[in-house]
Every structure is written in C-alpha cells, then in structure tokens.
Design a protein around this motif. Sequence first.
Motif, PDB file in Angstrom:
ATOM      1  N   LYS A  19      52.621  49.557  35.184  1.00  0.00           N
ATOM      2  CA  LYS A  19      53.606  49.183  36.195  1.00  0.00           C
ATOM      3  C   LYS A  19      53.077  48.042  37.069  1.00  0.00           C
ATOM      4  CE  LYS A  19      56.426  51.227  39.880  1.00  0.00           C
ATOM      5  NZ  LYS A  19      56.737  52.482  40.616  1.00  0.00           N
ATOM      6  N   GLY A  20      53.900  47.022  37.216  1.00  0.00           N
ATOM      7  CA  GLY A  20      53.531  45.893  38.067  1.00  0.00           C
ATOM      8  C   GLY A  20      52.821  44.770  37.356  1.00  0.00           C
ATOM      9  N   VAL A  21      52.452  44.961  36.072  1.00  0.00           N
ATOM     10  CA  VAL A  21      51.773  43.899  35.312  1.00  0.00           C
ATOM     11  C   VAL A  21      52.814  43.101  34.539  1.00  0.00           C
ATOM     12  CG1 VAL A  21      50.114  43.392  33.487  1.00  0.00           C
ATOM     13  CG2 VAL A  21      49.654  45.247  35.117  1.00  0.00           C
ATOM     14  N   ASP A  22      52.747  41.791  34.658  1.00  0.00           N
ATOM     15  CA  ASP A  22      53.697  40.896  33.995  1.00  0.00           C
ATOM     16  C   ASP A  22      53.092  40.429  32.665  1.00  0.00           C
ATOM     17  OD1 ASP A  22      55.814  39.207  33.458  1.00  0.00           O
ATOM     18  OD2 ASP A  22      54.943  37.542  34.588  1.00  0.00           O
ATOM     19  N   HIS A  69      46.543  40.212  26.748  1.00  0.00           N
ATOM     20  CA  HIS A  69      47.125  41.228  25.873  1.00  0.00           C
ATOM     21  C   HIS A  69      46.307  42.514  25.896  1.00  0.00           C
ATOM     22  CE1 HIS A  69      44.053  39.841  22.966  1.00  0.00           C
ATOM     23  NE2 HIS A  69      44.192  41.033  22.418  1.00  0.00           N
ATOM     24  N   GLU A  70      44.999  42.419  26.263  1.00  0.00           N
ATOM     25  CA  GLU A  70      44.165  43.617  26.332  1.00  0.00           C
ATOM     26  C   GLU A  70      44.656  44.604  27.396  1.00  0.00           C
ATOM     27  OE1 GLU A  70      42.854  40.613  26.067  1.00  0.00           O
ATOM     28  OE2 GLU A  70      41.421  40.615  24.393  1.00  0.00           O
ATOM     29  N   GLN A  71      45.418  44.113  28.367  1.00  0.00           N
ATOM     30  CA  GLN A  71      45.960  45.000  29.389  1.00  0.00           C
ATOM     31  C   GLN A  71      47.127  45.836  28.867  1.00  0.00           C
ATOM     32  OE1 GLN A  71      45.985  41.532  32.499  1.00  0.00           O
ATOM     33  NE2 GLN A  71      46.068  43.447  33.662  1.00  0.00           N
ATOM     34  N   GLY A  72      47.665  45.426  27.737  1.00  0.00           N
ATOM     35  CA  GLY A  72      48.769  46.160  27.125  1.00  0.00           C
ATOM     36  C   GLY A  72      48.251  47.152  26.099  1.00  0.00           C
TER      37      GLY A  72
END
Length: 356
Positions: free
Chosen positions: A244-247, A253-256
Amino acid sequence: MSHPLQVLLVRQQTTDESLRLARLLAYSDAGPTVMPVVGQLFRSVITSRPCYNTPIDNVVVVHRAAPRPDGEPVTLASLADTDMVLVGLYGTARGDGDNRGTFSARPTAGRTEAETNEAVRLALAAIKAEMPSHLDPETSFIMYAGCPTPILDYIIKEMPLLWGDHFYDMYSSDKAPTQFGVHMGSSWVDEQTGETFFVDRIRVSDIDYMLAEKTVDYDFDYLEFITQTYPFTELNCMIRAFPKGVDPPTASHEQGEPASWVSTHQDFSIALLATRDKFRRRKLAAKCVEVVSRLQLEFMRKHGLDVFGPNILSFGFVKDGNVASIRTMEGCGFIKVKEPRFMWIGIKLASIPSVE
C-alpha cells in the motif's frame, strides 16, 4: 495406384521446408489439434535458439509418394501434400543423465485409423534407429509431446508404457479476452487491501516462486528458457503485488511480490498458469491469460500470418479435473476441443518394433 508407406527423415530442414509443413498442417481439417507441431515448426524459423534440451526441430514425414522416375530421392520439396500421411518432429535430448528420444506428430488430413497406426509404427521404428548407440534400450525412452488419443490408443495397445501422465484437454480461442481491459504495464489498487497490482514481465528472480507453485515437473532451466529466450520474452506476464502506498512505475520491481503469472511453451501454447495461495480469488489468473493470449495472437499475426492464415489461435492444455483452470480458460472465452484428448507418455526404446 497406391504406393507403400515410406519414411523421410530430415535433419535441419530449411526455412521454406518448415514453413511449408506448418502451412500444410495449419490448413488441414485436423483444426486446432495440429497447433503444437505448427508452433514448433514456426518457432524453429523465427529464432536461432534450438528447442530446449532436445533438437526436436528434425522432421519425420511418413508418405505414399511414387518412386521418382529419374531415380532421385524423395525430398520435402518434391512431396505433394496428398502424399503425406503423418508429419512430426523428433530429436534426442542432450542433457546429462536425461538421454532420451522425443517425438511429436500429427496425421495430415483425411487419414484412416489403420493408415495412421501404420504411419506411427514406421515413424517410431525409424526414430529408434536414429537414437545414439550408447542409450540403454531398457531404461531410455521415447517421450511423446502432447500425444493425441488416436495415436495414444495405438501405442498403448502395442507397446507397454514406461510412464503415463494424466489426460489433458485442449482449449483454444481466436480472440483475446477483453473483459478486464488489462495489458502490459496496467496497474490497479485492490480496494480491500490497498495493494497495487502491476502487470510486468517475468524475470529470472521470479523463477524460484514459479517452481514452488508448479504442477508439472519442470526444472529451472526450462522455466528460464520459456521466459528469458526470444520470442518467449515477449509472450509472458507476471502480476506483482506492491505494498500500500508504493507506486509501481517509480518503484523497483523487487518491491513487488510475485502474485500470478503465465508464460508460453516452446510450441506457443499457454504455459505455467498459476496464482499463489494468498492472492487467489481476485481474477489474477484470468487477467494473466488475457494479457498473454493477446500478445500471442498479435505476435503470430505479425510474424506468421502466411503460416497460420485464418487459423491463428491462442491455445493451452488443462489437466483433466483441474476445475480452477477450466473455469479460468472458459471464463476467458476459450473453447474446449472435444476430441482428441492429449497425454504425455514414455515407452522403452526396446518396446518399439524394428521394421525389416
């Protein structure tokens, strides 16, 4: 005058030969069931990378061609479409400890069961003679890639199976689904969790997640081949879940987190459709199918219109009893091909009868 069946084996056929055979099969009355062989032939002319692990680009044709009056040998170029009884692909695996022959074939249009059975027998015998001498005939085997039931029934009757898989049904569509309106680069926010889902490509770092969800015994190398090798790099998708809050467009892509994915097998069929448990019941698998089936159809229309003509299809195989995948495919507009069904099987080389 009827002529006896003969076998023509062709190693490293030319582009023109591959395209001619692909067109012959694509326009035959066998319909979508020829697509796995058509796809392999098509792939062999648009990329220099050989088929994963096995040079299955070699061609076997069983035919009834008349002897050439000038004594010249029969070639793919000299065969008339009406001469051909069965067209297939064969090869020998190159992997250490995985030596085997492979064979995938389809009858050409309008062949009787007896004639098809005899063609399969002759093709198998010829391929057996091609297998390297170091293979142990009791432990090495021929693997049939998507063997349709008419051929399967004959093989099971005549040769004991070394192993057999489940039955699979083919689902096909000539139109990409549009109900979700998603495409590569699409994103949306989940109203309940606040997560942002983003449609991306499959990356090498995703493969471990895919292996954890696989339902077929694919290894890392094969998954890498069908996700990181052209043209398959253009024919896959990964839906990632971002906190939530990450665009997604501005984030790494590692954050996904990998949530759902689909790729394309080396015969251009839909591959590896899966959704991780915690992301299910959100229509993610259907969205993946929508993205990739559109990519497949666009790619084939751009690069293979002269091959497929009006018969361009997106297709996939669903294991008998896999209710979730059946619902996904049917919900995306794919129609079940009633006959034949398919199975992947193996037999010992020793069980293949030789031909005098």
